[in-house]
Design a protein around this motif. Structure first.
Motif, PDB file in Angstrom:
ATOM      1  N   SER A  21       0.825  -1.198   0.000  1.00 40.26           N
ATOM      2  CA  SER A  21       0.000   0.000   0.000  1.00 40.26           C
ATOM      3  C   SER A  21       0.865   1.256   0.000  1.00 40.26           C
ATOM      4  O   SER A  21       2.081   1.191   0.136  1.00 40.26           O
ATOM      5  N   VAL A  42      -4.936   8.751  -4.887  1.00 38.73           N
ATOM      6  CA  VAL A  42      -5.210   7.661  -5.825  1.00 38.73           C
ATOM      7  C   VAL A  42      -4.588   7.986  -7.186  1.00 38.73           C
ATOM      8  O   VAL A  42      -3.995   7.112  -7.828  1.00 38.73           O
ATOM      9  N   THR A  46      -1.833   5.546  -8.903  1.00 38.57           N
ATOM     10  CA  THR A  46      -2.166   4.856 -10.156  1.00 38.57           C
ATOM     11  C   THR A  46      -1.526   5.487 -11.378  1.00 38.57           C
ATOM     12  O   THR A  46      -1.577   4.914 -12.467  1.00 38.57           O
ATOM     13  N   ARG A  84     -13.692   1.151  -2.222  1.00 35.89           N
ATOM     14  CA  ARG A  84     -12.902   0.919  -3.437  1.00 35.89           C
ATOM     15  C   ARG A  84     -13.136   2.068  -4.407  1.00 35.89           C
ATOM     16  O   ARG A  84     -14.267   2.524  -4.592  1.00 35.89           O
ATOM     17  N   GLU A  86     -11.300   3.470  -8.254  1.00 37.37           N
ATOM     18  CA  GLU A  86     -10.310   3.363  -9.335  1.00 37.37           C
ATOM     19  C   GLU A  86      -9.417   2.129  -9.184  1.00 37.37           C
ATOM     20  O   GLU A  86      -8.194   2.214  -9.280  1.00 37.37           O
ATOM     21  N   ASN A  87     -10.039   1.003  -8.912  1.00 36.10           N
ATOM     22  CA  ASN A  87      -9.337  -0.277  -8.762  1.00 36.10           C
ATOM     23  C   ASN A  87      -8.321  -0.260  -7.611  1.00 36.10           C
ATOM     24  O   ASN A  87      -7.268  -0.901  -7.686  1.00 36.10           O
ATOM     25  N   CYS A  88      -8.652   0.486  -6.575  1.00 38.21           N
ATOM     26  CA  CYS A  88      -7.805   0.558  -5.379  1.00 38.21           C
ATOM     27  C   CYS A  88      -8.686   0.435  -4.136  1.00 38.21           C
ATOM     28  O   CYS A  88      -9.826   0.888  -4.134  1.00 38.21           O
ATOM     29  N   PRO A 102      -3.417  -0.688  -4.369  1.00 37.60           N
ATOM     30  CA  PRO A 102      -3.929  -1.119  -5.675  1.00 37.60           C
ATOM     31  C   PRO A 102      -4.443  -2.555  -5.589  1.00 37.60           C
ATOM     32  O   PRO A 102      -3.834  -3.417  -4.960  1.00 37.60           O
ATOM     33  N   CYS A 103      -5.605  -2.788  -6.210  1.00 37.32           N
ATOM     34  CA  CYS A 103      -6.177  -4.136  -6.231  1.00 37.32           C
ATOM     35  C   CYS A 103      -5.564  -4.910  -7.388  1.00 37.32           C
ATOM     36  O   CYS A 103      -5.320  -4.360  -8.451  1.00 37.32           O
TER      37      CYS A 103
END
Length: 104
Positions: A21, A42, A46, A84, A86-88, A102-103
């Protein structure tokens, strides 16, 4: 957070490789709003321009979140909000920490 607290100056999230993270710290008693801080963090993690991201209000009510995290006494309470975006995975603490993972 447990273990070592890795934090940074605003807009400069610091990576915690053990947790996968990034953590940034903001002062919401000054000019930073939690909602703007989340978008900035974020975006930094990203590598995306904030204007290219979907609106935060599609995920959480920014005004309600700002009120919750900046109300009088919030910094001294263990208030946190996770969601969650933006895919985080994002966790926001009333003490000014924004943690973004980030996922996969």
């Amino acid at each position: 957070m447990t273990g070592k607290d890795i934090t940074s100056a605003a807009d400069s999230p610091v990576e915690d490789p053990e947790r996968g993270s990034f953590t940034a710290r903001y002062d919401w008693t000054a000019n930073d709003d939690p909602s703007i801080s989340i978008v900035r963090t974020v975006a930094a993690v990203t590598g995306t321009e904030p204007t290219e991201m979907r609106p935060l209000y599609e995920v959480v009510d920014p005004e309600a979140m700002n009120r919750l995290l900046t109300r009088a006494g919030a910094r001294t309470r263990p208030i946190r909000l996770s969601f969650r975006f933006e895919n985080c995975a994002v966790t926001v603490h009333a003490d000014g920490r924004v943690i973004v993972a980030p996922c996969e």
